[in-house]
Design a protein around this motif. Sequence first.
Motif, short mmCIF file in Angstrom:
data_model
loop_
_atom_site.label_atom_id
_atom_site.label_comp_id
_atom_site.label_asym_id
_atom_site.label_seq_id
_atom_site.Cartn_x
_atom_site.Cartn_y
_atom_site.Cartn_z
N VAL A 1 0.85 -1.20 0.00
CA VAL A 1 0.00 0.00 0.00
C VAL A 1 0.88 1.25 0.00
N LEU A 2 1.93 1.23 0.85
CA LEU A 2 2.82 2.39 0.90
C LEU A 2 3.54 2.59 -0.45
N ALA A 3 3.97 1.47 -1.03
CA ALA A 3 4.65 1.57 -2.33
C ALA A 3 3.68 2.11 -3.39
N ALA A 4 2.42 1.64 -3.34
CA ALA A 4 1.42 2.13 -4.31
C ALA A 4 1.15 3.61 -4.09
N ARG A 5 1.08 4.01 -2.82
CA ARG A 5 0.86 5.44 -2.54
C ARG A 5 2.02 6.28 -3.07
N LYS A 6 3.23 5.78 -2.81
CA LYS A 6 4.41 6.52 -3.29
C LYS A 6 4.36 6.63 -4.81
N GLU A 7 4.05 5.52 -5.45
CA GLU A 7 3.98 5.51 -6.91
C GLU A 7 2.89 6.46 -7.38
N ALA A 8 1.73 6.42 -6.69
CA ALA A 8 0.62 7.30 -7.07
C ALA A 8 1.01 8.76 -6.86
N GLU A 9 1.68 9.01 -5.72
CA GLU A 9 2.10 10.39 -5.45
C GLU A 9 3.13 10.84 -6.49
N LYS A 10 4.04 9.91 -6.86
CA LYS A 10 5.06 10.26 -7.85
C LYS A 10 4.41 10.58 -9.19
N LYS A 11 3.43 9.72 -9.59
CA LYS A 11 2.74 9.96 -10.86
C LYS A 11 1.93 11.24 -10.78
N SER A 12 1.29 11.41 -9.59
CA SER A 12 0.50 12.62 -9.42
C SER A 12 1.39 13.85 -9.51
N THR A 13 2.54 13.75 -8.89
CA THR A 13 3.47 14.88 -8.92
C THR A 13 3.94 15.11 -10.35
N GLU A 14 4.24 14.02 -11.07
CA GLU A 14 4.67 14.15 -12.46
C GLU A 14 3.57 14.81 -13.31
N VAL A 15 2.31 14.38 -13.07
CA VAL A 15 1.19 14.94 -13.82
C VAL A 15 1.05 16.42 -13.49
N ILE A 16 1.16 16.73 -12.19
CA ILE A 16 1.02 18.13 -11.78
C ILE A 16 2.15 18.97 -12.39
N VAL A 17 3.37 18.45 -12.30
CA VAL A 17 4.52 19.18 -12.84
C VAL A 17 4.34 19.34 -14.36
N ALA A 18 3.89 18.28 -15.00
CA ALA A 18 3.71 18.35 -16.46
C ALA A 18 2.60 19.33 -16.79
N ALA A 19 1.53 19.29 -15.99
CA ALA A 19 0.41 20.19 -16.24
C ALA A 19 0.86 21.63 -15.99
#
Length: 139
Positions: free
Chosen positions: A112-130
Motif C-alpha cells: 500500500v505504501l509503495a502504491a501510494r508513493k507511486e501514485a504520489e510520484k505519478k500525481s506529482t509528475e502529472v502536476i509538474v507536467a500540467a
Amino acid sequence: VAQAQQTAKLTEENARIGTDQQVAQREAAAKQARDTAVIESDLAVNKRKTDAGREIQIATQMNEIAIANKSKEQSEAIADAKTAEALAVSAEEKVITARAIEVADRDRQTAVLAARKEAEKKSTEVIVAAEAEKKASLD
C-alpha cells in the motif's frame, strides 16, 4: 471229679473268652483312636492346603489388580501426554498462523505504501507536467 474238671475247664474257658473279648475291645478302641488320629491329621493337612490355596489365589488376585491399576495409570499418563502434545501442536500452529498473518499484513502495508508513493510520484509528475504545459501555454 470229672465234673469239677469240666467246670474248671469251662470257667477257665470263660475267663479266656472274657480276656480275649477285653483284648479285642482294647484293640478295637486303639484302632479307632488311630483311625480318628489319621482322619484328623488328613483333615488338618487338607485345611492347610485349602488355606494355602486360598492365600495364593488372593495374592494372585491382588497382583492382577495392581497390574491393572498400573496399566490404567499408564494409559491415563499416555492420554495426558498426547493431550498435552496436541495442545502444544495447536499452540505452535497458532503462533505460525499469527506470524503468517503479521507477515501478510506487513507485506500488504508495504505494498500500500509503495502504491501510494507511486501514485504520489505519478500525481506529482502529472502536476509538474500540467504546470509546465500551463506555463508553456501562457508563455
